[in-house]
Design an enzyme around this catalytic site. Structure first.
Site, PDB file in Angstrom:
ATOM      1  N   ASP A 128      16.840  41.105  67.502  1.00 34.21           N
ATOM      2  CA  ASP A 128      16.900  41.858  66.250  1.00 34.21           C
ATOM      3  C   ASP A 128      15.487  42.150  65.763  1.00 34.21           C
ATOM      4  O   ASP A 128      14.579  42.351  66.575  1.00 34.21           O
ATOM      5  CB  ASP A 128      17.691  41.040  65.210  1.00 34.21           C
ATOM      6  CG  ASP A 128      18.492  41.915  64.271  1.00 34.21           C
ATOM      7  OD1 ASP A 128      17.862  42.593  63.440  1.00 34.21           O
ATOM      8  OD2 ASP A 128      19.727  41.928  64.359  1.00 34.21           O
ATOM      9  N   HIS A 166      16.688  42.422  58.351  1.00 34.10           N
ATOM     10  CA  HIS A 166      17.953  42.492  59.083  1.00 34.10           C
ATOM     11  C   HIS A 166      18.225  41.253  59.929  1.00 34.10           C
ATOM     12  O   HIS A 166      19.310  40.660  59.877  1.00 34.10           O
ATOM     13  CB  HIS A 166      17.927  43.749  59.952  1.00 34.10           C
ATOM     14  CG  HIS A 166      19.229  44.138  60.551  1.00 34.10           C
ATOM     15  ND1 HIS A 166      19.652  43.673  61.776  1.00 34.10           N
ATOM     16  CD2 HIS A 166      20.204  44.968  60.111  1.00 34.10           C
ATOM     17  CE1 HIS A 166      20.833  44.206  62.063  1.00 34.10           C
ATOM     18  NE2 HIS A 166      21.192  44.996  61.070  1.00 34.10           N
ATOM     19  N   SER A 455      26.601  45.362  61.966  1.00 32.22           N
ATOM     20  CA  SER A 455      25.549  44.360  62.187  1.00 32.22           C
ATOM     21  C   SER A 455      25.885  43.038  61.525  1.00 32.22           C
ATOM     22  O   SER A 455      25.443  41.980  61.974  1.00 32.22           O
ATOM     23  CB  SER A 455      24.215  44.861  61.625  1.00 32.22           C
ATOM     24  OG  SER A 455      23.653  45.845  62.444  1.00 32.22           O
TER      25      SER A 455
END
Length: 720
Positions: A128, A166, A455
């Site tokens: 990620d 994220h 996600s």
């Protein structure tokens, strides 16, 4: 007369002294605060002389002129009659407001788990944007990793310009262990930073991260990333398949390009990976109504916005794209058109102009999903479709109507943004299953934040996979996937289940996945593309009985469409610890079938019913034949450049033309490919003798017996 005076005096006594919330006994002492007309010192002197039993607790003379005083109700009543007293107030108890306790979906799921597993000893790799491994909820479980952006051993989130959150959010869902508790709170977390500033990375970085994760012995890998290549023949997809072949459970987010079909992208197109779509748990959603109109408008709240809970009717003002100064929006809902400036700037301008809420209508067909880039405003900001925006202008703005917000219960839903299948070329069903992906609170650098997307759904499944690997250390990646899909529960749109290309096998069921009675392999059933007039195909599946009792199952004959017939297995009787294979045959007469995707569920009935998703595609459908076009320079090459793209099906010819962006001046044809086969197509592009630098548009034209289709892709050429 005496009677009326008595009534009056009683009223004064009851209203002159405000008792505390719990009535005091006659002799019980209480404290009140009295506000005074003049300075406190002379009043206190007089008080000591006239009412010596009262105790002065505190004096106030800076922002408030008064005293706090303690005594019995009888004595205090004498006090409040004194001329210098303006008002009196009971002493209230105040508590720190703090923050409303955070609500985590992981907590809801963990509370349902009927087993002791925590992911202890299981290595989970997160490919990620990196992880803020100093976060108090993550630092204990963080165990290492690698950065394939900067090529070092410090996979920290990007800080400063292009900062990211994220990967930290994903990590929290999987294995936070602090104020937030992830699905697998004792799993070992490894971070592989493949996406740099702004959350952007290349196939090379993602594949390098996969390589590092496999080498370092990950049991589970989560990839909450992807592209728009709807096909199985792409480098990242091949890399994921290889990782699974080497024994790693790989979980991939389906993508956020829904609600249209054919929108799932690589590497979620991998046959072997567990592809996860997003569901919205049973919830209420804001709906806008205009008086006298039957139609309603659904609002999708932007990520980072306040919830849309306006409890009054408001006028609405159309303000275009918002690039000019906003006028006449104070006390109203500002209706923007998408484009021109970022969502956050639109919202901020509306807030500064006094708007009560913000709506942003799409500038193309359908809905869109976005966020406020970290902007925190006290007013709600929502997205609506282009059609809804035009309708509101006509019915509310032009008619000077006020709009009302109502909250309608949706039940469990497939999130509108969740990418749908099937996959071109392989014609497989994706996603494989669903997990929570809307309004997911998790860790971010510096605290916690709610985000949404597939996600956020994928790490729920990665966390469950870690629990399964702890519970069943001998299970391979295929067994983990089969147990998850066999045990998943279908979610319904009223009385009909959402189709397989939207939900796969259904919503994840943690307890049944950890301890399944049976496991079905070779499902879903993807029959492929029916090109022939008379199509016939047989597929096999296997049922393994993991229980201590015999299992009896019978497949229910599906309701057939015109031109469709099925042959399904008879009763299956499977002893404990044994397995049995069975066949399903589909026969089609294309003359009677409608074009497009045909899908549904075959039901295995027993003490518990099991649903097997199936899909086939009639020869013409609305998928893009070309996706993922890339054009790179290589001036040392004979032709000066290389092209690469995914082709969904066999065609007669592909032509690539280059146009200058803006003017659309035709530069020329840079490649022609005859009779290309489906899959990844790559070769040399004729750029050598062209004076090129800047932004261009590559137009890929596909010629087949069905006609001609063209697809445009922006490219940038650096020049020599």
């Amino acid at each position: 007369m005496r009677f009326y005076i008595s009534i009056f005096l009683t009223f004064v006594i009851l209203s002159g002294f405000s008792a505390p919330p719990t009535p005091a006994a006659p002799e019980e002492e209480v404290t009140i605060i009295v506000e005074l007309k003049e300075d406190t010192a002379p009043f206190i002197s007089e008080l000591k002389r006239r009412l010596p039993r009262l105790e002065v607790v505190a004096e106030y003379d800076t922002i408030f002129n008064g005293i706090a005083i303690r005594g019995t109700a009888e004595e205090l009543e004498k006090l409040v009659r004194m001329d210098n007293v303006v008002n009196q107030y009971p002493v209230q108890t105040y508590r720190s407001l703090g923050e409303k306790p955070l609500s985590f979906t992981t907590e809801d799921i963990r509370n349902r788990i009927q087993s002791p597993y925590t992911g202890e000893g299981i290595k989970v790799g997160i490919i990620d944007t990196g992880i803020d491994y100093t976060h108090p909820d993550l630092e204990a479980n963080y165990s290492g990793g690698f950065d394939t952006v900067d090529f070092d051993e410090n996979p920290m989130e990007t800080e400063g310009e292009g900062k990211t959150v994220h990967g930290t959010h994903v990590a929290g869902v999987i294995g936070a262990n602090g104020e937030m508790e992830g699905i697998a709170p004792e799993a070992e977390l490894f971070a592989y930073r493949a996406l740099g500033p702004g959350g952007v990375g290349s196939s090379v970085q993602v594949i390098a991260a996969l390589e590092e994760a496999v080498k370092q012995g990950m049991d589970v890998i989560n990839l909450s990333l992807g592209n728009d290549v709807n096909g199985p023949d792409w480098p990242t997809t091949h890399a994921v398949n290889k990782a699974v072949e080497l024994g790693v459970v790989v979980v991939v987010a389906a993508g956020n390009s829904g609600p249209d079909s054919w929108t799932v992208g690589s590497p979620a197109t991998s046959s072997d990976a567990i592809t996860v779509g997003a569901s919205a748990l049973s919830m209420k959603a804001p709906i806008l109504k205009v008086p006298g109109e039957r139609s309603k408008v659904a609002v999708q709240v932007l990520s980072g916005s306040q919830k849309w809970k306006l409890d009054k009717k408001y006028p609405i003002e159309y303000v275009g794209t918002g690039e000019k100064d906003l006028e006449n929006v104070s006390g109203k809902i500002a209706l923007f058109e998408r484009g021109g400036i970022p969502f956050s700037q639109k919202a901020l301008r509306a807030y500064k102009a006094g708007a009560k809420g913000v709506l942003i209508a799409n500038n193309e067909k359908g809905m869109f999903y976005g966020g406020l880039d970290g902007l925190n405003l006290p007013i709600p900001v929502g997205a609506i479709s282009q059609e809804a925006g035009k309708w509101l202008v006509e019915k509310a703005v032009q008619q000077n109507q006020w709009i009302e917000t109502v909250q309608e219960s949706l039940g469990d839903q497939v999130a509108p943004f969740s990418s749908r299948g099937p996959v071109t070329t392989s014609w497989e069903i994706k996603p494989d299953l669903l997990a929570p992906g809307v309004d997911i609170m998790s860790t971010v650098p510096g605290g916690y934040q709610a985000l949404q997307g597939t996600s956020m759904a994928a790490p729920h499944v990665a966390g469950v996979a870690a629990l399964m690997k702890e519970a069943h250390p001998d299970w391979n990646a295929e067994q983990v996937k089969n147990a998850l899909t066999t045990s998943a529960q279908l979610i319904y749109n009223k009385e009909t289940p959402f189709p397989p290309t939207q939900q796969g096998a259904g919503f994840i069921d943690v307890n049944k996945a950890l301890d399944p009675e049976i496991v079905i392999s070779a499902a879903p059933l993807s029959f492929g593309k029916a090109d022939d007039t008379f199509f016939r195909k047989k597929l096999s599946f296997k049922v393994e009985n993991l229980s201590d009792e015999p299992v009896q199952l019978q497949m229910e004959r599906p309701k057939s469409e015109n031109g469709e017939s099925w042959t399904v297995p008879m009763t299956m009787e499977i002893p404990p610890g044994k397995s049995e294979e069975a066949d399903v045959e589909l026969r089609l007469n294309n003359a009677f079938l409608e074009e497009g995707i045909h899908e549904g569920y075959l039901t295995l009935k027993g003490d518990t019913d099991y649903q097997l998703p199936y899909v086939y595609v009639k020869e013409r459908s609305d998928y893009n034949k070309v996706s993922g076009f890339e054009l790179t320079q290589n001036w040392n090459d004979e032709k000066g450049g290389m092209y690469r793209f995914h082709l969904a099906e066999q065609v007669e010819k592909v032509t690539i033309d280059l146009y200058r962006s803006g003017t659309l001046l035709n530069i020329g044809t840079i490649a022609e490919i005859d009779q290309p086969r489906p899959g990844m197509i790559e070769g040399g592009a004729g750029l050598k003798n062209l004076d090129l630098k800047g932004a261009y548009l590559a137009v890929v034209t596909v010629n087949s017996n069905e006609g001609s289709d063209s697809y445009s892709f922006p490219v940038y050429i650096e020049g020599e």
